[in-house]
Design an enzyme around this catalytic site. Structure first.
Site, PDB file in Angstrom:
ATOM      1  N   CYS A  88       0.823  -1.221   0.000  1.00 43.78           N
ATOM      2  CA  CYS A  88       0.000   0.000   0.000  1.00 43.78           C
ATOM      3  C   CYS A  88       0.849   1.260   0.000  1.00 43.78           C
ATOM      4  O   CYS A  88       0.590   2.203  -0.753  1.00 43.78           O
ATOM      5  CB  CYS A  88      -0.922  -0.012   1.209  1.00 43.78           C
ATOM      6  SG  CYS A  88      -0.075  -0.378   2.751  1.00 43.78           S
ATOM      7  N   HIS A 102      -2.379   5.272   6.792  1.00 41.61           N
ATOM      8  CA  HIS A 102      -0.970   5.686   6.950  1.00 41.61           C
ATOM      9  C   HIS A 102      -0.856   7.172   6.578  1.00 41.61           C
ATOM     10  O   HIS A 102      -1.656   7.677   5.781  1.00 41.61           O
ATOM     11  CB  HIS A 102      -0.063   4.926   5.981  1.00 41.61           C
ATOM     12  CG  HIS A 102      -0.084   3.430   6.093  1.00 41.61           C
ATOM     13  ND1 HIS A 102       0.210   2.751   7.250  1.00 41.61           N
ATOM     14  CD2 HIS A 102      -0.319   2.473   5.154  1.00 41.61           C
ATOM     15  CE1 HIS A 102       0.155   1.440   7.019  1.00 41.61           C
ATOM     16  NE2 HIS A 102      -0.171   1.248   5.757  1.00 41.61           N
ATOM     17  N   ARG A 141      -0.122   3.125  10.257  1.00 44.08           N
ATOM     18  CA  ARG A 141      -1.130   2.656  11.218  1.00 44.08           C
ATOM     19  C   ARG A 141      -0.644   1.323  11.780  1.00 44.08           C
ATOM     20  O   ARG A 141       0.021   0.567  11.090  1.00 44.08           O
ATOM     21  CB  ARG A 141      -2.514   2.559  10.536  1.00 44.08           C
ATOM     22  CG  ARG A 141      -2.580   1.528   9.383  1.00 44.08           C
ATOM     23  CD  ARG A 141      -2.838   0.151   9.946  1.00 44.08           C
ATOM     24  NE  ARG A 141      -2.855  -0.913   8.965  1.00 44.08           N
ATOM     25  CZ  ARG A 141      -1.843  -1.756   8.745  1.00 44.08           C
ATOM     26  NH1 ARG A 141      -0.698  -1.615   9.382  1.00 44.08           N
ATOM     27  NH2 ARG A 141      -2.001  -2.755   7.890  1.00 44.08           N
TER      28      ARG A 141
END
Ligand SMILES: NC(=O)C1=CN([C@@H]2O[C@H](COP(=O)(O)OP(=O)(O)OC[C@H]3O[C@@H](n4cnc5c(N)ncnc54)[C@H](OP(=O)(O)O)[C@@H]3O)[C@@H](O)[C@H]2O)C=CC1
Ligand SMILES: O=C(OP(=O)(O)O)[C@H](O)COP(=O)(O)O
Length: 354
Positions: A140, A220, A168
């Site tokens: 990601c 994030h 995160r």
């Protein structure tokens, strides 16, 4: 019609299955799970054929009242291509199964780069995956970095990229993960794996990355500094990003200050699961100091790689080109969040001397 099997039906797998089902040229041949939990029940309710990923656990599904269509071999047999969405490193263990069936497979970013012939980002190197048997969609964070690096590199050239990533700690459903009350340098030594991972897409880009883990679950956050080979102004950068369908520039007027409001906005916009497939770049954060570009972006870790998986499938088993695939994927999913606000917000309101 491309028959796509999904092996591993968790955070990424369930989203890949729904994204595949939404494409006009693809259908889900089935999804594989190891156990009959709530996600297995939801998969059946969504109409997906359920396969037992581990053969000797098939009885557990029957005991729980869920019908299975077969084992992993049967799913691979029923598929033109498999998207492996198993936890990190299990994909590599599954590869021999796909090889036995001569079935191409897409792996995820938790696998080492050597699991596949190609590391993939649709915006950056779509053609590298053309006809490849094994492709890895990068993680990601690497996906989000690639989406910004590609247009900057093409338009201005890049001297150096420096990124600090505040990650995160786990996804919302990962109730067992932490830290709960701390912020951890992770890893404490540089670089984090993201810089080398970006180099699997852009071998020549000079990039340093540092990462921390924070006790949050939603998204994030990246702080980027890119030294360009030119000195464009902020408006030129905003215009460049506005042309990127998988980058959403957050207008100042929207009053979105973090992941909580971003996710709320996604839900208000009717996004499934509140997903944000696009990088979310704060317009106000885009700043130039000489050749140095600075910006903040948020990344919805559960969903930004989903359109990339769909495009990887087309690159591998069709002759559809990158632009056409991205457009098809975007249209079928609804990628391309556009605010009605002027993205430059207050910048536009400042009178400019001719
Ligand atoms: N979550 C994220 O933020 C992102 C994850 N990735 C990558 O995607 C991959 C998957 O991650 P994610 O979806 O988060 O992981 P999850 O743990 O959410 O989902 C994976 C699922 O696979 C199932 N599973 C476990 N073992 C097997 C097996 N042997 N065969 C089939 N299924 C199995 C598990 O479900 P069960 O045992 O119940 O069947 C599990 O829920 C990883 O490589 C990860 O790094 C990439 C981008 C973002
Ligand atoms: O691919 C991800 O992150 P990454 O780009 O930091 O490797 C996902 O957010 C999964 O990360 P995790 O390994 O913390 O579950």
């Amino acid at each position: 019609m491309i028959h796509v099997g999904v092996n591993g039906y968790g955070t990424i797998g369930k989203r890949v299955a729904d994204a595949v089902a939404a494409q006009p040229d693809m259908t889900v041949s089935g999804v594989a799970k190891t156990r009959p939990n709530y996600e297995a029940e939801a998969a059946v309710r969504r109409g997906y054929d359920l396969y037992a990923a581990i053969e000797d656990r098939a009885d557990a599904f029957a005991d729980a009242g869920l019908e299975v269509a077969g084992d992993l071999d049967a799913l691979v047999e029923a598929s033109d291509i498999v998207v492996d969405c198993c936890p990190s490193d299990i994909g590599a263990k599954n590869r021999p199964v796909y090889e036995d069936h001569d079935t191409p497979a897409v792996f995820q970013g938790g696998e080492g780069a050597d699991v596949a012939d190609v590391s993939f980002n649709a915006r950056s190197n779509f053609e590298d995956a053309r006809d490849a048997d094994y492709v890895r969609v990068v993680s990601c964070n690497t996906t989000a970095l690639s989406r910004v690096i590609a247009p900057l590199e093409e338009e201005y050239g890049i001297e150096k990229v420096r990124v600090t990533l505040v990650r995160r700690s786990g996804d919302p459903s990962e109730t067992g993960r932490g830290p709960v009350n701390d912020v951890l340098p992770d890893p404490v030594s540089i670089p984090s794996h993201h810089g080398p991972d970006v180099n699997t897409i852009f071998p020549d880009v000079d990039i340093d990355t540092l990462a921390l883990k924070a006790p949050t679950t939603l998204m994030h956050t990246h702080s980027l500094n890119v030294t360009l080979a030119a000195e464009p102004d902020e408006d030129a950068i905003l215009d460049l990003l506005a042309d990127e369908s998988r980058v959403f520039t957050i207008p100042e007027t929207a009053d979105i200050d973090g992941a909580g409001k971003l996710k709320d906005y996604a839900l208000d916009a009717g996004r499934p699961r509140g997903d944000l497939w696009e990088n979310c770049v704060w317009a106000e954060s885009v700043g130039m100091e000489g050749p140095d570009l600075y910006l903040f972006q948020n990344v919805h870790q559960e969903s930004d790689v989903i359109p990339e998986n769909v495009d990887a499938i087309r690159a591998m088993v069709t002759d559809v080109d990158a632009a056409e695939s991205v457009e098809r994927t975007n249209e079928a999913l609804g990628v391309g969040l556009e605010s009605l606000f002027d993205v430059r917000g207050d910048r536009e309101a400042v009178p400019v001397d001719d």
